[in-house]
Design an enzyme around this catalytic site. Structure first.
Site, mmCIF file in Angstrom:
data_model
loop_
_atom_site.group_PDB
_atom_site.id
_atom_site.type_symbol
_atom_site.label_atom_id
_atom_site.label_comp_id
_atom_site.label_asym_id
_atom_site.label_seq_id
_atom_site.Cartn_x
_atom_site.Cartn_y
_atom_site.Cartn_z
ATOM 1 N N HIS A 246 0.813 -1.213 0.000
ATOM 2 C CA HIS A 246 0.000 0.000 0.000
ATOM 3 C C HIS A 246 0.846 1.263 0.000
ATOM 4 C CE1 HIS A 246 -3.259 -2.770 1.057
ATOM 5 N NE2 HIS A 246 -4.046 -1.846 0.562
ATOM 6 N N GLY A 247 2.015 1.203 0.569
ATOM 7 C CA GLY A 247 2.831 2.411 0.564
ATOM 8 C C GLY A 247 4.151 2.200 1.273
#
Lengths: 511, 324
Positions: free
Chosen positions: A350-351
């Site tokens: 996701h990041g």
């Protein structure tokens, strides 16, 4: 291009009309051209990155199919390393370099730390300059202009080569159709992350216009945009003040808890709204995309939640990470380890930030806890409605708590919010802070909007459902009159309650 | 094709009908001040105009107690003088002339001519000539949108739909009127001083120089001349600002001098208040530009006393005070 933009309102009908006007043999070219245009509406030059991965994986697929033994495996590895390399460079270089530099500083080696940061910054900025991004001086400044949806299309491309390697999918001979598989605009930037077995063959099939299917697709689009523009974007006005500026003096435990719950609803409506529009858009043209959400907040435990939330990603991790690591066929300890790895990697997907890693770790803990409890046989809830309700509330609470780390700008902010949740300053102070929070949203007279939009939504949904359910019993002319009137009412409702002025991106675009 | 035509006809018909309903709803909601003014039901001897620094910082009931003048607060969020002038036109068209017209002015309003103007105030009355004129000048897209049924409401649905629904609800219960406001006064919901000023100061430790937009200055001139031409007695005043903030404003004295000179030229007394020292104490503010409820009560009473002592027949306005 954003689904919730006026450009898309022109783009989509044009593509649909062209799709059905053109002979089948040219449709792939039109769809590919439209997808390129759709993607290039963000940062045009980044299409070169997509093109590079498409070329690599197209040839990798062909060669893997013809190769045997070690050579076959080696080709797969080359393809995966290429895909992951691009992802790592654009998404994770800054995160890893900075953390390595921090580690070097911590062991009293400031010079190598500065050197490592400067060198990787230089490489990063140099590459971005090649793509016309001259305004960036370090990777920390580049987050907002990184290739959009990179993690989505990289994973989709990887699933192709893996499936060809496993022999589940024949390598695609037609370069244009393979490119379309990666770039198909409805799901290009935020999924669902498709599998080749589900989508590739559809581009070879001749599609004819089907009014019922098109109507169904439009209905998906409508509800998707509704979730995004009417619910999620409105709720963001309640979430942003608390998460953008965590301050226990301003927003106490009650306001922070409320904002956290509101964010849980916002992110669901935002992301599932995008998936609904993607599914609906494809459906109008006759293509079927996989389901991505199945009422996740009604899950009675965290494992059920993950079988209903972002299904295309969780099944991707199951098929291409968890099972290759040994899946359930290994010792209990190893299984737990595999599960933890999957959730940590999911967080990192996701990041590139500690917040996402902690979010993944929390879900790993929740999942391991659930599995361990079940396997120990110590906790057995009866199969009664109240037990299900309790399960839903607990699951929603855990998921919402983890969202704090997902939404916060930094680990420090997230911990401030968590501390605030644990600091109760008495009812009157907390109530004042809650009032201050609702006032700060700048939302005038919210009860009226909530009330009327809720009633309107219920009536429209009910009308739509009844017409669909009773269509065989309704007289033809009545049905013909009712349908257009209902759809007109839905458009009116949308005009009155959607957020048009902010042009907000979908949350998952950043991934 | 038949279905499509039916759909378009239904859409057009429903949009038109919905627009009429929303227009009506807004016209019944007197919290929306232009509706209250257009109703022709307002009477005021003292009429206050200005920005949020009037809307939330002038309590008509207190002013009435101090002066005995029937008072209405026509303050509107946003510091655009065009708002005030258009509303004054509307007032005079539908309601009797006030005895005294108060306008709150400040060097604050001499900058950023394109900010502080909110088109949504005029959406349901775009066919009023002075509203149409000001919107054509400031936001021509809104005028174009107004020819497509419902589009003008879609553009500002965040504010207008709840207000229109509130108006309909109010009409169903008791007929047209105010809900949250009291004679146009919107009491500030905030009590404590927030952190916006400290953040601003941290960003501007050496203070700031505000630009002066001559267009804005001319706007005040037009307002005064129009009011004078209508035979209205105009009083200008500046409501308190936090002194800490004033000290950051490095060209305040020069800007204030231009306002003073404009008022003198137009024969308008300009009251410089805050003799009770409200501006020295953060307790009376919720940010640097806005008083909280406690500050508002004290300031309104002070303004009433000033009016009685100085501006009423026989009295003289205070002399311009040099900038802090």
């Amino acid at each position: 291009m954003l689904f919730n933009s006026l450009n898309f309102l022109v783009f989509f009908p044009t593509v649909v009309v062209l799709h059905f006007l053109l002979p089948h043999r040219w449709r792939w070219a039109m769809l590919l051209g439209a997808s390129c245009y759709f993607y290039m509406a963000f940062v045009p030059a980044y299409i070169l990155i997509l093109f590079a991965t498409i070329v690599i994986d197209y040839f990798a697929g062909l060669w893997i199919e013809n190769a045997q033994g070690v050579r076959r495996k080696r080709l797969l590895i080359i393809s995966l390393v290429s895909n992951l390399g691009i992802l790592a460079f654009f998404k994770y270089l800054g995160f890893f370099t900075e953390n390595i530099a921090d580690l070097l500083k911590a062991i009293d080696l400031p010079y190598p730390a500065a050197l490592a940061t400067a060198a990787s910054n230089k490489v990063f900025v140099g590459v971005l300059t090649l793509f016309g991004q001259n305004s960036v001086s370090s990777y920390t400044e580049a987050m907002s202009i990184l290739p959009i949806g990179l993690s989505f299309h990289t994973f989709q491309a990887m699933s192709y080569t893996i499936e060809v390697y496993r022999g589940n999918q024949r390598a695609e001979r037609h370069f244009g159709i393979y490119a379309l598989y990666v770039m198909f605009f409805p799901q290009l930037v935020a999924g669902p992350i498709e599998r080749p077995q589900n989508v590739l063959h559809q581009f070879h099939e001749k599609k004819t216009f089907n009014a019922t299917r098109a109507l169904d697709g439009l209905r998906w689009i409508y509800w998707g945009l509704f979730k995004k523009m009417v619910i999620a974007d409105r709720l963001s006005q309640f979430v942003d003040p608390v998460f953008n500026d965590p301050n226990p003096e301003k927003y106490g435990a009650l306001a922070t808890a409320a904002a956290t719950v509101v964010f849980a609803i916002q992110i669901y409506c935002d992301f599932s709204g995008y998936s609904d529009v993607a599914i609906g858009t494809a459906k109008v043209m006759g293509y079927k995309l996989m389901e991505n959400f199945r009422r996740p907040y009604l899950a009675t435990n965290i494992q059920v939640f993950w079988s209903r939330w972002h299904i295309s990603l969780s099944t991707w991790f199951r098929d291409y990470l968890y099972i290759p690591l040994g899946g359930n066929r290994v010792s209990r300890g190893r299984r737990y380890f595999n599960l933890a790895v999957v959730f940590l990697v999911s967080g990192l997907w996701h990041g590139a930030a500690w917040t996402y890693l902690v979010w993944g770790a929390l879900h790993a803990v929740f999942n391991l806890g659930t599995v361990a409890l079940r396997e120990s046989g110590r906790v057995r809830l009866p199969e009664r409605w109240w037990a299900d309700a309790l399960g839903m509330v607990v699951t929603f609470g855990l998921v919402s708590f983890a969202w704090i780390f997902f939404r916060a700008h930094s680990l420090h902010d997230a911990l401030t919010l968590v501390r605030t949740l644990g600091t109760w300053r008495g009812w009157s102070v907390e109530w004042n802070s809650l009032e201050y929070w609702t006032l700060r949203t700048g939302d005038p007279k919210p009860p009226y909007r909530m009330l009327f939009s809720g009633i309107g939504l219920l009536l429209l949904g009910l009308g739509d459902y009844l017409i669909e359910k009773k269509r065989d019993r309704l007289p033809g002319p009545t049905l013909r009159m009712l349908r257009p009137a209902l759809y007109a009412a839905m458009v009116i409702f949308f005009l009155l309650f959607a957020v048009f002025d902010s042009g907000k991106q979908f949350i998952y675009f950043q991934f | 094709m038949k279905n499509l035509l039916l759909f378009l006809a239904s859409l057009l018909g429903l949009a038109w009908l919905t627009e009429r309903v929303l227009d009506f709803g807004l016209s019944q909601n007197f919290d929306f001040k232009s509706s209250a003014v257009a109703s022709g039901k307002l009477r005021a001897e003292a009429l206050f105009q200005g920005s949020s620094r009037v809307a939330m910082m002038l309590d008509p009931q207190i002013f009435e107690q101090k002066t005995g003048l029937d008072t209405y607060n026509l303050g509107l969020n946003g510091n655009s003088i065009e708002h005030q002038l258009a509303l004054l036109h509307l007032w005079l068209q539908h309601n009797p002339k006030p005895k005294v017209l108060f306008l709150e002015i400040s060097p604050e309003y001499l900058q950023q001519s394109n900010l502080g103007f909110y088109s949504f105030y005029f959406v349901h009355q775009l066919r009023e000539p002075f509203f149409e004129r000001v919107v054509r000048q400031k936001n021509p897209e809104l005028l174009r949108a107004s020819y497509v049924p419902l589009l003008k409401y879609a553009l500002y649905n965040h504010t207008l739909v709840p207000e229109a629904l509130a108006g309909l609800g109010r009409w169903l219960r008791r007929g047209a009127g105010e809900d949250d406001l009291k004679k146009g006064f919107s009491p500030s919901p905030f009590v404590h001083f927030d952190d916006t000023f400290d953040r601003f100061r941290a960003l501007n430790p050496g203070g700031f120089v505000a630009e002066t937009d001559t267009g804005k200055l001319n706007g005040f001139g037009r307002y005064f001349r129009y009011a004078n031409a209508q035979g209205l007695r105009v009083v200008a005043y500046e409501a308190p600002l936090l002194n800490e903030y004033l000290r950051l404003h490095r060209n305040r004295a020069a800007q204030l001098a231009r306002l003073d000179s404009l008022c003198r030229a137009e024969g308008v007394p300009f009251l410089h208040l805050d003799t009770t020292g409200l501006g020295r104490d953060r307790r009376y503010f919720y940010n640097a530009n806005h008083l909280n409820a406690q500050g508002t009560d004290r300031f309104t009473a002070e303004l009433g006393r000033h009016f009685n002592a100085i501006v009423r027949p026989g009295g003289k306005p205070t002399q311009p005070r040099s900038a802090l």
